[in-house]
Design a protein around this motif. Structure first.
Motif, short mmCIF file in Angstrom:
data_model
loop_
_atom_site.label_atom_id
_atom_site.label_comp_id
_atom_site.label_asym_id
_atom_site.label_seq_id
_atom_site.Cartn_x
_atom_site.Cartn_y
_atom_site.Cartn_z
N THR A 218 -16.32 -12.14 0.96
CA THR A 218 -15.91 -13.16 1.23
C THR A 218 -16.23 -13.53 2.85
N CYS A 219 -15.48 -15.87 2.80
CA CYS A 219 -15.97 -15.95 3.72
C CYS A 219 -14.24 -16.53 4.50
N ALA A 220 -13.83 -16.79 5.90
CA ALA A 220 -12.88 -16.73 6.21
C ALA A 220 -13.22 -17.65 6.71
N LEU A 221 -12.04 -18.65 7.93
CA LEU A 221 -11.91 -19.39 8.85
C LEU A 221 -10.21 -18.67 9.83
N TRP A 222 -10.26 -18.77 10.37
CA TRP A 222 -9.93 -18.22 11.07
C TRP A 222 -9.31 -18.44 12.62
N ASP A 223 -7.60 -18.82 12.89
CA ASP A 223 -7.27 -19.31 14.03
C ASP A 223 -7.54 -17.98 15.29
N VAL A 224 -8.61 -19.02 16.39
CA VAL A 224 -9.06 -17.34 17.93
C VAL A 224 -7.44 -17.17 18.79
N GLU A 225 -7.09 -18.16 18.64
CA GLU A 225 -5.91 -17.42 19.51
C GLU A 225 -4.93 -16.68 18.99
N SER A 226 -4.12 -17.25 18.01
CA SER A 226 -2.87 -15.86 17.20
C SER A 226 -3.45 -15.17 16.08
N GLY A 227 -5.05 -15.77 15.69
CA GLY A 227 -5.25 -14.19 14.89
C GLY A 227 -5.32 -14.89 13.69
N GLN A 228 -4.63 -16.09 13.13
CA GLN A 228 -4.43 -16.12 11.65
C GLN A 228 -5.51 -16.81 11.17
N LEU A 229 -5.26 -16.35 9.44
CA LEU A 229 -6.27 -17.03 8.33
C LEU A 229 -5.37 -18.54 8.14
N LEU A 230 -6.57 -19.20 8.38
CA LEU A 230 -6.21 -20.86 7.86
C LEU A 230 -6.85 -20.33 6.89
N GLN A 231 -7.56 -19.87 6.40
CA GLN A 231 -8.53 -20.67 4.63
C GLN A 231 -9.57 -19.37 3.87
N SER A 232 -9.25 -19.15 3.24
CA SER A 232 -10.45 -17.96 3.15
C SER A 232 -11.05 -18.46 1.44
N PHE A 233 -11.87 -18.54 1.01
CA PHE A 233 -13.60 -18.84 0.88
C PHE A 233 -14.01 -17.65 -0.41
N HIS A 234 -13.96 -17.99 -1.47
CA HIS A 234 -14.23 -17.02 -2.51
C HIS A 234 -15.06 -16.89 -3.86
N GLY A 235 -15.95 -16.60 -3.97
CA GLY A 235 -16.72 -17.53 -4.83
C GLY A 235 -17.71 -16.64 -5.36
N HIS A 236 -18.60 -16.01 -3.94
CA HIS A 236 -19.49 -15.48 -4.08
C HIS A 236 -19.24 -13.56 -5.12
N GLY A 237 -20.39 -12.82 -6.02
CA GLY A 237 -20.15 -12.23 -6.47
C GLY A 237 -20.28 -10.71 -5.89
N ALA A 238 -20.93 -11.13 -4.91
CA ALA A 238 -21.16 -9.79 -4.21
C ALA A 238 -21.33 -9.65 -2.55
N ASP A 239 -21.97 -8.72 -1.58
CA ASP A 239 -21.78 -9.34 -0.40
C ASP A 239 -22.54 -10.69 0.45
N VAL A 240 -21.32 -11.26 1.43
CA VAL A 240 -21.67 -12.64 1.80
C VAL A 240 -22.74 -12.03 3.19
N LEU A 241 -23.86 -12.33 3.18
CA LEU A 241 -25.18 -11.78 3.96
C LEU A 241 -25.23 -13.15 5.04
N CYS A 242 -24.74 -14.49 5.19
CA CYS A 242 -24.90 -15.72 5.62
C CYS A 242 -24.54 -16.37 6.14
N LEU A 243 -23.85 -17.63 7.41
CA LEU A 243 -23.61 -18.35 7.09
C LEU A 243 -23.67 -19.07 7.53
N ASP A 244 -23.67 -21.14 7.83
CA ASP A 244 -24.12 -21.51 8.61
C ASP A 244 -22.91 -23.24 8.59
N LEU A 245 -22.81 -23.76 9.87
CA LEU A 245 -21.46 -24.60 10.32
C LEU A 245 -22.51 -25.79 9.59
N ALA A 246 -21.93 -26.72 9.26
CA ALA A 246 -23.27 -27.99 8.98
C ALA A 246 -22.93 -28.47 10.44
#
Length: 409
Positions: A218-246
């Motif tokens: 999975t990938c996930a978006l977090w709020d740094v101050e509170s540590g709260q999970l803002l959004q999760s991203f499910h779709g990969h069928g195995a380990d996610v190794l990398c990401l890059d922001l637009a």
């Protein structure tokens, strides 16, 4: 990358049958549950219509994928290198190592530039995260993590904090101060928690949110101050190794790659995958957006780098040679987007002409595989990290035009 992939079996009580068994994560209405394999299979068959089976649904899905590929192929009227034939060829290049950063006691696994174009953060298998002054090669800060294999690190946009993580399954944020004697570990903030190792992390366009990728698929978006999970991203069928922001400041998408050979583009607001590409033949180790944000490149263990055009919704170029048999571990574009730098497991860095698809230079210097590579924010230099325990900062491209000899009549 297979050398950096770890499988962790979790044993405990199944959330459905409550028996003590080996568990795997299951997501039900965006809620993560831990099911044993038997209960997971039962859940997968719930809601099937009469005469429907998992095998028939898989067959139908494959058929639909085939029809989509046929529609994509109809738009494939010309190759990128054919269009680029009219473009002027690049001249010669000189890229010298200007600084060598020594201090890690084991393999360098990740690095990132600060927006000030001077400072670099790096992480290593030795469990340390170091902040460097790339001009003087001095170490400005050092943090010892509670685990080895610190596989991810990132600089905050403001330059006032760094994030890192690895086999501890966490993403920790450390504020940076001018007091170099201050105990940074005391100010550590644990922001993200995955169920498997952290493979990549990146701040969004502010210090307040951070994206993470993990071996839990999975990938996930977090709020740094509170540590709260803002959004999760499910779709990969195995380990996610990398990401890059637009690259756009208003961009709400990012791209990820993993061991399932897929590169997936995500909408950060909805958590949905908006585009997916599956043309690599092995793990995708690195993804990087083109400077305009209209395309991205990927590097894979299949010894190729590939360029995907998001507007055309297809692969438009493959960067490979028969003599290259080792995997590509990291990729990044020059500031103009004309060059693609790729680090390989054979200790080299290949420089590709993005438009023409040809290799224009090959760089040596590292004594072990190149694990990470990033171009500086101003495009004047790039830094590579290696399993030889060092980072090398190279002066960026110097172009010498090829002049034609003219004869006087």
């Amino acid at each position: 990358m297979c050398d950096q992939t770890f499988l962790i079996n979790v044993f405990g009580s199944c959330d459905k049958c409550f028996k003590q068994r080996a568990l795997r994560p299951v997501f039900k209405k965006s809620q993560q549950l831990s099911y044993c394999s038997t209960c997971a299979e039962i859940m997968a068959t719930e809601g099937l219509h009469e005469n429907e089976t998992l095998a028939s649904l898989k067959s139908e899905a494959e058929s639909l994928k085939g029809k989509l590929e046929e529609e994509r192929a109809k738009l494939h009227d010309v190759e990128l290198h054919q269009v680029a034939e009219r473009v002027e060829a690049l001249g010669q290049f000189v890229m010298k190592t200007r600084r060598t950063l020594k201090g890690h006691g084991n393999k360098v696994l990740c690095m990132d530039w600060c927006k000030d174009k001077r400072r670099i953060v790096s992480s290593s298998q030795d469990g340390k995260v170091i902040v460097w002054d790339s001009f003087t090669t001095n170490k400005e800060h050092a943090v010892t993590m509670p685990c080895t294999w610190v596989m991810a690190c990132a600089y905050a946009p403001s330059g006032c904090a760094i994030a890192c993580g690895g086999l501890d399954n966490k993403c920790s944020v450390y504020p940076l101060t001018f007091d170099k004697n201050e105990n940074m570990a005391a100010k550590k903030k644990s922001v993200a928690m995955h169920t498997n190792y952290l493979s990549a992390c990146s701040f969004t366009n502010s210090d307040m949110q951070i994206l993470t990728a993990s071996g839990d698929g999975t990938c996930a978006l977090w709020d740094v101050e509170s540590g709260q999970l803002l959004q999760s991203f499910h779709g990969h069928g195995a380990d996610v190794l990398c990401l890059d922001l637009a690259p756009s400041e208003t961009g709400n998408t990012f791209v990820s790659g993993g061991c399932d050979k897929k590169a997936m583009v995500w909408d950060m607001r909805s958590g949905q995958c908006v585009q997916a590409f599956e043309t690599h033949e092995s793990d995708i180790n690195s993804v990087r957006y083109y400077p305009s944000g209209d395309a991205f490149a990927s590097g894979s263990d299949d010894a190729t780098c590939r360029l995907y055009d998001l507007r055309a919704d297809r692969e438009v170029a493959i960067y490979s040679k028969e003599s290259i048999i080792f995997g590509a571990s990291s990729v990044d574009f020059s500031l103009s987007g004309r060059l693609l730098f790729a680090g390989y497991n054979d200790y080299t860095i290949n420089v590709w002409d993005v438009l023409k698809g040809s290799r224009v230079s090959i760089l040596f210097g590292h004594e072990n595989r190149v694990s990470t590579l990033r171009v500086s924010p101003d495009g004047t230099a790039f830094c590579s990290g290696s399993w030889d325990h060092t980072l090398r900062v190279r002066g960026m491209v110097f172009r010498f035009p090829v002049c034609e000899r003219r004869e006087d009549g």
